[in-house]
Design an enzyme around this catalytic site. Structure first.
Site, mmCIF file in Angstrom:
data_model
loop_
_atom_site.group_PDB
_atom_site.id
_atom_site.type_symbol
_atom_site.label_atom_id
_atom_site.label_comp_id
_atom_site.label_asym_id
_atom_site.label_seq_id
_atom_site.Cartn_x
_atom_site.Cartn_y
_atom_site.Cartn_z
ATOM 1 C CD GLU A 82 -2.946 -1.104 -0.460
ATOM 2 O OE1 GLU A 82 -2.945 -0.240 -0.444
ATOM 3 O OE2 GLU A 82 -3.254 -2.263 -0.041
ATOM 4 C CB CYS A 144 -6.115 -2.841 5.599
ATOM 5 S SG CYS A 144 -6.502 -4.366 6.165
ATOM 6 C CG HIS A 168 -4.585 -5.391 1.890
ATOM 7 N ND1 HIS A 168 -5.043 -4.342 1.586
ATOM 8 C CD2 HIS A 168 -4.765 -5.944 2.960
ATOM 9 C CE1 HIS A 168 -5.861 -4.026 2.266
ATOM 10 N NE2 HIS A 168 -6.009 -4.552 2.439
HETATM 11 N N1 PCA Z 1 -8.101 -6.820 6.016
HETATM 12 C C1 PCA Z 1 -9.693 -5.832 6.161
HETATM 13 C C2 PCA Z 1 -9.997 -5.442 7.833
HETATM 14 C C3 PCA Z 1 -8.683 -6.798 8.720
HETATM 15 C C4 PCA Z 1 -8.332 -7.402 7.770
HETATM 16 O O1 PCA Z 1 -7.362 -8.327 8.189
HETATM 17 C C5 PCA Z 1 -9.202 -4.814 5.472
HETATM 18 O O2 PCA Z 1 -8.718 -5.192 4.467
HETATM 19 O O3 PCA Z 1 -9.479 -3.787 5.604
#
Ligand code: PCA
Length: 215
Positions: A82, A144, A168
């Site tokens: 990100e 996230c 992610h």
């Molecule tokens: N993924 C979600 C929230 C917690 C997680 O592990 C997200 O992408 O926001």
């Protein structure tokens, strides 16, 4: 080897009725030291407000030099590095306790921050290791992105030397789709990213004059 400073690695607890969170399972498998940097791990709740509160508390306690936050994204790779966090919270919590509708995460904060961790070195290293990876310019609107934004906002407001960013990771391989990653494979990828992060410790801080000349 000279002791290096701490990198805080966060992940998320399971949410939406799932038994496991891929980020938590991978982070559990990381060693306690990478590239000479002690690694401190914390799992954050998938809850509005609490995720920011727990993150702030962890930074306060651990006083990390670097912060790598992780969360579970799509079912399949690539890992998404990100590049920014934005100041919008939208959607439900893990257990639908609180539902947000385009609420600012920090009402007085700027619209967005760019990540400050060594994203390019991490990206290039994963490519070199043949691990699917891409840059992403939105971590979504849920927790996230909230943790990405909060990490960068807290760093800017309270810990100016702290760099931070979010990755992610894909969901845990369950055989339902081609090319899924196991927790071991995801942990290996995160370890490469941490190795690149730890290398930054030894890089000299650029002198102001050199910086001015480069503008
Ligand atoms: N993924 C979600 C929230 C917690 C997680 O592990 C997200 O992408 O926001």
């Amino acid at each position: 080897m000279k002791k290096k400073p701490v990198i805080l690695v966060t992940c998320f607890e399971p949410f939406m009725g799932q038994e496991k969170n891929a980020s938590q399972e991978a982070v559990k498998l990381l060693p306690d030291e990478v590239g000479g940097c002690p690694i401190v791990k914390r799992a954050l709740p998938v809850k509005w407000f609490d995720c920011v509160y727990e993150l702030d508390k962890a930074i306060e306690e651990v006083r990390p030099w670097g912060l790598l936050a992780t969360g579970q994204g799509y079912p399949v790779p690539p890992l998404l590095i990100e590049r920014m966090g934005h100041n919008i919270a939208c959607g439900p919590d893990a257990d639908f306790g609180v539902d947000m509708y385009e609420h600012p995460i920090f009402p007085n904060g700027p619209a967005a921050y760019f990540s400050t961790f060594p994203y390019r070195a991490m990206h290039d290293r994963l490519q070199k290791e043949n691990i699917p990876v891409k840059y992403s310019f939105s971590a979504g609107q849920n927790q996230c992105n909230c943790v990405t934004y909060a990490a960068l906002h807290l760093a800017a407001a309270k810990y100016p030397a702290l760099t931070a960013g979010f990755i992610h990771v894909p969901m845990i391989a369950d055989g339902s789709q081609e090319g899924m990653m196991t927790s071991e494979e995801t942990a290996r990828a995160l370890k490469f990213c941490l190795e690149e992060y730890a290398k930054e410790v030894d890089k000299p801080v650029r002198e102001l004059d050199e910086y001015r000349r480069s503008l």
